[in-house]
Scaffold this motif. Structure first.
Motif, PDB file in Angstrom:
ATOM      1  N   ASP A   1      -5.485   3.783  -0.091  1.00  0.00           N
ATOM      2  CA  ASP A   1      -5.726   3.864  -1.539  1.00  0.00           C
ATOM      3  C   ASP A   1      -6.912   4.784  -1.809  1.00  0.00           C
ATOM      4  OD1 ASP A   1      -3.744   2.209  -2.622  1.00  0.00           O
ATOM      5  OD2 ASP A   1      -4.916   0.406  -2.199  1.00  0.00           O
TER       6      ASP A   1
ATOM      7  N   GLY B   1      -5.547   5.047 -10.870  1.00  0.00           N
ATOM      8  CA  GLY B   1      -4.467   5.507 -10.004  1.00  0.00           C
ATOM      9  C   GLY B   1      -3.778   6.721 -10.561  1.00  0.00           C
TER      10      GLY B   1
ATOM     11  N   ARG C   1     -13.979  -2.958  -3.270  1.00  0.00           N
ATOM     12  CA  ARG C   1     -13.399  -1.709  -2.789  1.00  0.00           C
ATOM     13  C   ARG C   1     -14.154  -1.148  -1.595  1.00  0.00           C
ATOM     14  NH1 ARG C   1     -12.913  -1.784  -8.380  1.00  0.00           N
ATOM     15  NH2 ARG C   1     -10.719  -1.889  -9.032  1.00  0.00           N
TER      16      ARG C   1
ATOM     17  N   TYR D   1     -10.496   7.187   1.085  1.00  0.00           N
ATOM     18  CA  TYR D   1      -9.350   6.276   1.009  1.00  0.00           C
ATOM     19  C   TYR D   1      -9.691   4.971   1.728  1.00  0.00           C
ATOM     20  CZ  TYR D   1      -6.603  10.457  -0.174  1.00  0.00           C
ATOM     21  OH  TYR D   1      -6.110  11.596  -0.775  1.00  0.00           O
TER      22      TYR D   1
ATOM     23  N   THR E   1     -10.161   5.920  -3.372  1.00  0.00           N
ATOM     24  CA  THR E   1     -11.282   5.259  -4.053  1.00  0.00           C
ATOM     25  C   THR E   1     -12.309   6.255  -4.578  1.00  0.00           C
ATOM     26  OG1 THR E   1     -12.474   4.977  -1.951  1.00  0.00           O
ATOM     27  CG2 THR E   1     -11.051   3.151  -2.676  1.00  0.00           C
TER      28      THR E   1
ATOM     29  N   LYS F   1       0.833  -1.188   0.000  1.00  0.00           N
ATOM     30  CA  LYS F   1       0.000   0.000   0.000  1.00  0.00           C
ATOM     31  C   LYS F   1       0.879   1.254   0.000  1.00  0.00           C
ATOM     32  CE  LYS F   1      -3.893  -2.263   0.318  1.00  0.00           C
ATOM     33  NZ  LYS F   1      -4.924  -2.188  -0.722  1.00  0.00           N
TER      34      LYS F   1
END
Length: 544
Positions: free
Chosen positions: A529, A544, A247, A525, A531, A3
């Motif tokens: 990450d 990304g 996700r 996030y 989202t 990550k």
């Protein structure tokens, strides 16, 4: 996959940790929070690979946790006719949508819709099978009400399902007939299970869940409790995870017994030996879900006193004698139990069932749950505290359908619904929820009503049960995490917790209460990450 390492700084950090409520910077390493404090402390974690994010005075807080929704059902509704009052305010609009769908659907294929609400239609009544017959004479049609406790079907759908005037009401359900004994097409509670509607296949469900996840990220929701998990749902979550497409964290509560068109899996789950907590960070089994009554909107929630201007007291699905042995089997096998109970009569059955189990097995500490828990009495609160039950409060109902509650229950009873202040005073943890797709899953609308005790129309319900903004935020973060035994990991910003985070343009502790429902999430996030970003398309975020 590793990550990203991130440092957020120069912002208002709401940690949702009572012992250390605010900070200005957070460091994330490999998806976990490793430091919280001011810049001087947090920047010790900086390396040449660390991404630095200047919040520019914005607010950072944990991602929201929805403690009671139906994600795959919501996903499927995104594939169906949208019958919500915002899109179909009048019967004419609803029927026009059905007619339009019939034009592009092959004959004899099912047409499905979701979200109509008789209390918000201009005509203030339910659709009928005859109206649906006219809109789509060559198709079976079924439209579910927003509460999901009622559906209306046309003649072809009834015929294909073998439902006739002679079909008896199933136990815990009702087939509506007019004054002449003719079927109106309305099926309530367990009667919905009589409809022979084809199930969605895995790829259809996957497409719906992809759309749902996009909306969750926009709302800032990073964890969802699925309160009606079926075999296909569990397969879907695993499939999406295998495809690296899951996700949002999912906390499944498996549907226990056959009800309302859902297949129960209690015996199968007990046979294979599943226990609460089985799974991983993304998909983790919670326990078994039981259901005792219906909804206030459909006048099927089980009450001690009748609904306004009626003799109706709702539908109680099971007695203590019927439900408590099933709940006990689950608990003795290491599975926590959640029980849908809205009306005071249903809540009484739920609590008494837990009490009888507790006589043989200590259940305190398990965090068993009463779902919705709309109408608990003071005695119920005392007994819930003794058993350490969680009140999974559907405070979102107050905003979205509170006006209908006033009409169906009267102002006096409504004043004592969703008693969040009383939950707090009794030491009962009460995570909030919307019951999506029954209502919008936007947490800010629920937070607004918890703080103001106002409905969507601005009608004020007794304010003695209002809570602070901080406590309302906790209901959708750390308190919701408590309900899955993860309060050290989720819903909080502290060392060792997951970097599930949202960025807000304003600090909810500083805005006027009436502005809470207008709050927006700018970034979301999951484990560090990104989202969702207000400034990027969903496709750009995924790349990304």
């Amino acid at each position: 996959m590793r990550k990203p390492d991130v440092i957020f700084f120069n912002g208002d950090v709401l940690t949702m940790d009572d012992s250390f409520p605010q900070a200005s910077a957070v460091a994330v390493k490999d998806g976990m929070i490793v430091a919280v404090g001011d810049e001087s402390d947090v920047f010790d974690w900086k390396t040449e690979h660390t991404k630095i994010i200047d919040l520019n005075g914005k607010t950072l807080m944990p991602g929201f946790i929805e403690s009671h929704i139906h994600p795959t059902i919501y996903g499927s509704t995104l594939l169906e006719i949208d019958c919500r009052p915002e899109t179909t305010p009048a019967m004419e609009d609803l029927l026009q949508k059905v007619s339009e769908e019939a034009v592009k659907t092959p004959e004899d294929e099912w047409i499905r819709g979701f979200g109509w609400d008789d209390s918000k239609l201009v005509e203030m009544r339910n659709p009928t099978r005859w109206e649906l017959d006219e809109a789509a004479p060559n198709h079976p049609v079924v439209l579910k009400r927003s509460c999901a406790h009622m559906a209306v079907a046309n003649s072809k759908a009834l015929e294909m399902s073998g439902i006739t005037q002679e079909t008896p009401d199933p136990s815990g359900g009702h087939i509506e007939r007019d004054e002449n004994g003719n079927l109106t097409g309305l099926l309530q509670e367990k009667a919905q299970g009589l409809l022979d509607v084809p199930r969605y296949d895995l790829e259809d469900m996957a497409e719906g869940m992809r759309l749902a996840q996009q909306q969750f990220a926009e709302w800032g929701i990073t964890t969802v409790h699925d309160m009606s998990t079926q075999t296909t749902d569990l397969q879907l979550f695993q499939y999406l995870q295998e495809q690296n497409e899951l996700r949002v964290r999912v906390r499944p509560w498996i549907w226990a017994i056959d009800q309302n068109g859902f297949d129960g899996s209690l015996d199968e789950v007990l046979k294979v030996g599943l226990r609460s907590g089985f799974g991983n960070d993304l998909v983790k089994i919670q326990g078994m879900k039981f259901m005792l009554d219906g909804s206030v909107g459909g006048k099927t929630a089980a009450m001690h006193d009748p609904y306004v201007d009626t003799e109706e007291k709702g539908i109680l699905y099971n007695s203590v004698e019927e439900i408590h042995p099933l709940m006990e089997k689950a608990i003795e096998s290491g599975l926590r139990v959640a029980v849908h109970a809205i009306g005071d009569r249903a809540i009484e059955v739920a609590i008494e069932s837990f009490e009888q189990i507790h006589n043989n097995t200590n259940i305190t500490g398990m965090r068993n749950r009463v779902e919705h828990c709309v109408m608990p009495t003071v005695d119920h609160l005392r007994r819930m505290k003794n058993l350490e039950l969680v009140a999974a409060s559907s405070i979102g109902f107050l905003y979205h359908i509170g006006d209908n509650y006033v009409a169906k229950l009267g102002a006096e009873r409504v004043n004592h619904l969703f008693p969040h202040k009383s939950f707090k005073e009794h030491g009962i943890v009460a995570p909030g929820n919307s019951d999506l797709p029954v209502n919008s899953g936007n947490p800010w609308q629920s937070i607004y009503s918890a703080v103001t005790r106002k409905t969507s129309s601005g009608q004020v319900v007794e304010q003695g049960e209002q809570i602070s903004v901080w406590d309302a935020l906790k209901a959708f973060t750390v308190d919701a995490a408590y309900s899955s035994c993860e309060e050290q990991l989720l819903g909080v910003i502290k060392e060792g917790s997951k970097a599930d985070l949202i960025v807000l343009s304003e600090n909810p502790l500083e805005v006027k209460p009436d502005h809470l429902k207008e709050m927006k999430v700018q970034q979301t996030y999951l484990e560090g990450d990104l989202t969702f970003s207000q400034s990027q398309s969903y496709e750009e975020v995924l790349k990304g």
